[in-house]
Design a protein around this motif. Structure first.
Motif, PDB file in Angstrom:
ATOM      1  N   GLN A  13      -5.608   7.940   8.361  1.00 26.25           N
ATOM      2  CA  GLN A  13      -4.868   7.016   7.368  1.00 26.25           C
ATOM      3  C   GLN A  13      -4.088   8.365   6.733  1.00 26.25           C
ATOM      4  O   GLN A  13      -2.746   8.156   6.488  1.00 26.25           O
ATOM      5  CB  GLN A  13      -5.604   6.524   6.195  1.00 26.25           C
ATOM      6  N   LEU A  14      -4.645   9.431   6.248  1.00 24.12           N
ATOM      7  CA  LEU A  14      -3.850  10.565   5.774  1.00 24.12           C
ATOM      8  C   LEU A  14      -2.709  10.857   6.585  1.00 24.12           C
ATOM      9  O   LEU A  14      -1.582  11.193   5.969  1.00 24.12           O
ATOM     10  CB  LEU A  14      -4.915  11.611   5.648  1.00 24.12           C
ATOM     11  N   GLU A  57       0.080   8.542   5.999  1.00 23.43           N
ATOM     12  CA  GLU A  57       0.621   8.494   4.596  1.00 23.43           C
ATOM     13  C   GLU A  57       1.712   9.728   4.626  1.00 23.43           C
ATOM     14  O   GLU A  57       2.580   9.608   3.919  1.00 23.43           O
ATOM     15  CB  GLU A  57      -0.536   8.852   3.744  1.00 23.43           C
ATOM     16  N   CYS A 117      -4.691  -0.325   6.289  1.00 27.70           N
ATOM     17  CA  CYS A 117      -4.433   0.790   5.490  1.00 27.70           C
ATOM     18  C   CYS A 117      -3.831  -0.047   4.384  1.00 27.70           C
ATOM     19  O   CYS A 117      -2.997  -0.901   4.606  1.00 27.70           O
ATOM     20  CB  CYS A 117      -3.148   1.476   5.940  1.00 27.70           C
ATOM     21  N   GLY A 118      -3.958   0.398   3.137  1.00 24.18           N
ATOM     22  CA  GLY A 118      -3.090  -0.282   1.896  1.00 24.18           C
ATOM     23  C   GLY A 118      -2.011   0.251   2.005  1.00 24.18           C
ATOM     24  O   GLY A 118      -1.535   1.394   2.254  1.00 24.18           O
ATOM     25  N   GLU A 174      -0.352   1.152  -0.664  1.00 30.09           N
ATOM     26  CA  GLU A 174      -0.670   2.158  -1.751  1.00 30.09           C
ATOM     27  C   GLU A 174      -1.359   3.384  -0.865  1.00 30.09           C
ATOM     28  O   GLU A 174      -2.542   2.995  -0.177  1.00 30.09           O
ATOM     29  CB  GLU A 174      -1.200   1.829  -3.204  1.00 30.09           C
ATOM     30  N   HIS A 175      -1.279   4.715  -1.324  1.00 35.40           N
ATOM     31  CA  HIS A 175      -2.067   5.657  -0.381  1.00 35.40           C
ATOM     32  C   HIS A 175      -3.266   5.643  -0.896  1.00 35.40           C
ATOM     33  O   HIS A 175      -3.822   5.124  -2.082  1.00 35.40           O
ATOM     34  CB  HIS A 175      -1.526   7.105  -0.956  1.00 35.40           C
ATOM     35  N   GLY A 176      -4.397   5.737   0.125  1.00 31.63           N
ATOM     36  CA  GLY A 176      -5.539   6.548  -0.196  1.00 31.63           C
ATOM     37  C   GLY A 176      -6.581   5.169  -0.064  1.00 31.63           C
ATOM     38  O   GLY A 176      -7.757   5.174  -0.332  1.00 31.63           O
ATOM     39  N   THR A 177      -5.862   3.825  -0.005  1.00 35.25           N
ATOM     40  CA  THR A 177      -7.009   2.513  -0.131  1.00 35.25           C
ATOM     41  C   THR A 177      -6.765   1.913   1.171  1.00 35.25           C
ATOM     42  O   THR A 177      -5.867   2.181   2.073  1.00 35.25           O
ATOM     43  CB  THR A 177      -6.593   1.678  -1.065  1.00 35.25           C
ATOM     44  N   MET A 178      -7.916   1.132   1.584  1.00 36.28           N
ATOM     45  CA  MET A 178      -8.202   0.447   2.781  1.00 36.28           C
ATOM     46  C   MET A 178      -8.516  -0.877   2.370  1.00 36.28           C
ATOM     47  O   MET A 178      -9.133  -0.851   1.216  1.00 36.28           O
ATOM     48  CB  MET A 178      -9.092   0.988   3.757  1.00 36.28           C
TER      49      MET A 178
END
Lengths: 285, 285, 285, 285, 285, 285
Positions: free
Chosen positions: E110-111, E114, D172-173, D175-179
């Motif tokens: 991931q969501l 988050e 997981c990054g 920051e949200h939404g990145t891998m």
């Protein structure tokens, strides 16, 4: 020294009795005269703590009639009886609840604590342990109830945590916002069945069931379930003894092996019954 | 009835003592005269079962000198002593092992079973509980050992499973294939420290430490750790009492609050010591 | 390197067998010739430790005839036989108990410890695991017993604690104060049923059941329960093989899927049976 | 039969090695050539299942470069390299994620299942096990990441449930939404430290660190942490071996006792390393 | 402030609904339109996290048709349909596996991470959770499978560890080395039965079952199992609704009390269904 | 429908707040005006049940001044005040005990039960949870006590069993046979520290600390520990607010991160404080 050895010998003699009841549950209904005398009360509580320490699980169900009367007198409430039973209006019900749950049970919890034990005092409202509806009866008795549901989880949690559960027999009403006063003998009987007790012990003000009601010394030591009816019809079981014997018979029918009517005025009567050959009182089986 | 009430009163008096020792571990070294009499042996075992039932954890460490002598006599083995200590050759060691692990400990386990308790009899080879090397000494004593490592896990497993552990003090050698005979008093002392015992009790053939060695009635009831040296130098602690007191002192230094030298010939001496005001024997603290 | 790869390949081949028996219990009766040779004994014990390490639960039941004879000879006890069976008087019984519980089982425990395993050596007196009465037989055999009750709790506790249980087949008598010598094969069989074993393995001095008693190479690899009677009537199962086969048949009837008669003189015979395709000995199912 | 006995002997020889690693955790980075051959892959997986069955806890971290290339070729994506490292744009990242988490790890899980084991295949997004940020580097590499946080709980849950955890090194990054794509060697190293592994094993395509880079047979069997710098400065550790040795050095610094660079092309190389005297490859300690 | 109080009041109103479903398991099949919009997707995931936080156990089963199509387009794979169903050759199967297990499920994990939850994304290969064989059908559909075995242990382990399980519906083949694509609705149904779910919820692109297929507003709120056949014969349940209703009927027959077809395009449709009086969509019971 | 969606949206907004407090313990002191109105009382109890259902652990400490006055009036007891504090003679103490332990706490337990929760109502005598001595003060106040020992085990047992603990602040005296009345705010503070609470919440009849005592709207939202002295000296914290702020400061010093003085007359004030951005009342930190 020889007295000390004799005392040690006495302890040693208790071994087979402790073995027999180790890990078993005893429901003890405690009320009446044995509760009025401070000295007797201290002894009963010490015996309960001792039993719990040697691995016998005690559930203490208490009454409190005289203490209720005392508060009613203080608030100037005239007692009213219907067919021999106390009519319980809302104000009386509140007094019952305050005396049983707030005074008697907490004093018992404190006494147990002072003797080195640990108690949790519970009522029917705790975890909705006892649920009741208005007693079916010919005449209106107000908030006198009969149990419709019993959930012994709070008792089991207390025992699992090493605490002695004390139960005040006030129940939640099925309808919201009401509470009912439950006869302590009959609540003790229901709980004994619900927790799978080994014995129900009713500590009373009499020596047991006498063959001759006028002569206490004519004690009947044992009554089998099949004899109860005949003894009742013949009048030997009579008066206030009838509901007590009925409680005992009910628990035996519910799978509790034995129920005892003991004389709470005899010092250490519970120890004598449980930890010696010397059966006292009357046993229903 | 009044005798029954007195007996119940005696039971009741034990309450504070049971409370004090509930859940605590007592290591009891059992040997000598109290083990020779069948009647006394039955009583000691009954007391051990009673203690375990009221929640006191007993670890029973046993001796067996007379039984070893009996087998040696049977196999025609001449005893040989070096500086007062028995020289233990390989054949003697095998006899020791067979008598302690195979005869005495199993008889104790059976007696406990017959009294309604449950025991597991263990030796130093079980789970490598006791590991030893040859005893440091001026003259060769053969397979007499001194402990180098103690792993009380088998004892803890037995207790956790509700069993009374019995320990025969034969140890694994550090080198493969050898076993050593360990003095039972000193093994009991090491185990008492290893299991975090509340007390070490040495059941002996004497009343305790007498002020006048010729007069048993001059018993010294308590000796503090700081007094041991002075009493030894002054000759009051002397002879066979010296190693016993040293064992007691060792466990106290190791964190066990109290050690007791009790007279195993007195019926119920363990109960008297633990469950009454009547201290007997000598306590080292 | 290529030998190393071959060895690794051999390990790899054991995978499906380990999977099959992972978490299962094997009761292994160990006695006779395989126990007399130090080298074989070390191998058997190493195999037992290996099995326990790869997740197979082993219960080791041992015999000890030769060691008993050795002690009897030492104490000058004349053996006496009744109908081919040893008459066991009180003195012989004591010798049996000392040798099995005090010598053989403790040596096995020590060997397991030296190989990096951990064992608890138990007898029928431990936790009253084995209870017996006098063997029903035409002639008096003294303290030869037959099992009346088996409580495998000590074995289960040992396994749960990560220990390999070793069992000496001496039992408590139903009457107080007596012990009985139990045939190790038949005790192993009873325990295999009681612990829900996957297999009973009898390690013996023969290759299995031969079709021609005079020619070991005529081994019968498998015998179904339904064939046992016919094979016995036809004389193929005969002599000392009869009670061994009967033990095997008993455990299969009791729900244990398979019993094996293996040759303990073959190195690693247990590993070969359990961890390869190569069945050896005779399997009863 | 004699071959069978030899095989059993080989099993028996593995005992001390199994004892040494029983209950310990091994993180195995699996990739490269050993993963391309179906036969080798089956062997590696069989070895992993065997290790897990004998009580050794394996965490399998996998790579998958060739499979990624294959998908990129299919979707017509031109590879782009920056300073020898693959530039990972969003589309490439998605391909990486799909291949590693969706293809390779699930195939490994299936293979383990087919060999009788049970696996859970996990990625850094599962339970946010791996969290990363963009790799610090002189030139932009896109979604190539470096770990900032590791939470091994999902691995521990898998092991506790009896499953073999497989890890795809996508993170997981922050920051949200990145891998981010994480180098598998270095993720394996971080996880080895996080789970308190006994060993990190990098299965590679070389025999280990050669003293002469041109001659594989000049293998250096052991390199201590203190020697790494000198060997690097002298050019003996060079090229692609540098980051591998750095991973090994990092885990040793992090408390993992030993790291190994093994040749995955040798059949059963993990078994040889763990269950025999025959160390292979290079060990960093 | 008054808005705040209103919001608090809204929370308070959810109490009885939370009580009803506390500790119960909901299997939610999530796919289609609600999964395409980022905003809706975030809302659905937030709702799932909220439900899990208030003690409702959610198992999220996902689809991914559009994402599969996208990858197939990228690799230039021509879709082929047989009787309305996609023919799945080996290459397509690999794409399905990569997209579902490697892309969609990991993005959902991931969501959830988050949003403050924790998820484990699982497929049928993990712990051999789903095993399948080739779908019985008139025409060959390639690797389209039907489930033959379901082992929900990985789901239960995830829930017990506090993780939300996400399931990609790719299954192991019964034969080695093959995988099958499983219809997500029907896999969700099988899992709902296997885990003893309280509800199956199919999040779809329609409002539920309309009485008039052309007019969505003619929603049928509830359909009993006994009505399904008649509604199908009468054509009210038709087209793509038939297999959805069949899934729902199957779980109800399997013991799941209720199944719901909800409109995933309505914001918070799961919350509305579970935590308010306002039933939406069609319920099959 | 749109209102329903809005409501669902409101639920959804609570997610981050529930996450923040999940598994944390809140001690709520409940008394005064919010307890007098039946409607408000029902709301507070519903909120407590909701919090416990979403994983927040609530300990409810209650007062009961008006109910005590009511009983004292009934029994014709003239209240007597010493320096503004109620003089508590033995008769008053008994009334306090009966009202708090027997009436108020049992009614709260019943209300919680009626809302679908489960409560155990406890007092200081239960398990000797609260032990007190006579309050140090210039003038004799009778049985007004100050805590000397707190054992939160009964609270922890209740929570572990899934029950909401209710506490009546009557304590055992250190000397046998006496009980003490304890100020509920200060008992709540001691318990909050003893159970490691995340927050102490005092539900009062005011909006919080006003900057201008005459103008409630001048609320100070946050006061740091270091500001308390200055605010007191400047007279902003004054009168009845002083002991409340002192309780809050004491718990913050004891390691509880935050304490709140909230207006119990605002509907759902606890929910607003815990589950929204909208802090209300004054927070001491």
């Amino acid at each position: 020294m020889s007295t000390t050895i004799e005392k040690a010998h006495t302890l040693s003699e208790a071994l087979p009795y402790i073995q027999r009841y180790h890990g078993k549950t005893m429901v003890i209904k405690y009320g009446g005269g044995a509760m009025q005398s401070d000295e007797l009360c201290r002894q009963v509580i010490a015996d309960v703590v001792l039993l719990s320490l040697v691995g016998i699980r005690v559930v203490l169900v208490h009454g409190g009639g005289p203490e209720i009367n005392e508060l009613l007198a203080k608030i100037g409430k005239e007692p009213r009886f219907v067919g021999g039973l106390r009519y319980t209006d809302a104000e009386t019900m509140e007094a019952v609840q305050m005396v049983l749950c707030g005074k008697v049970s907490k004093q018992l919890a404190q006494l147990i604590g002072e003797q080195g034990g640990r108690a949790l005092s519970l009522s029917g409202m705790d975890g909705r342990m006892l649920v009741a509806k208005k007693l079916d009866s010919d005449e209106d008795l107000g908030f006198v109830g009969q149990l419709t549901d019993v959930d012994p989880t709070p008792i089991n949690i207390a025992i699992a945590g090493g605490y002695i559960p004390i139960v005040s027999t006030v129940a939640c009403g099925e309808e919201h916002g009401t509470m009912y006063n439950i006869n302590a003998d009959s609540a003790a009987a229901r709980l004994a069945v619900a927790v799978g007790a080994e014995k129900l012990i009713l500590l009373t003000d009499v020596r047991g069931i006498p063959r001759d009601p006028k002569d206490e010394s004519t004690l009947i030591p044992e009554v089998s379930l099949s004899d109860v009816d005949a003894l009742t019809r013949s009048g030997i079981i009579s008066g206030g003894m009838i509901p007590k014997v009925e409680c005992c018979a009910e628990v035996v029918r519910g799978g509790v092996p034995r129920a005892h009517i003991l004389d709470g005025r005899v010092p250490h009567s519970i120890l004598i019954e449980l930890l010696s050959d010397q059966g006292i009182g009357t046993m229903i089986y």
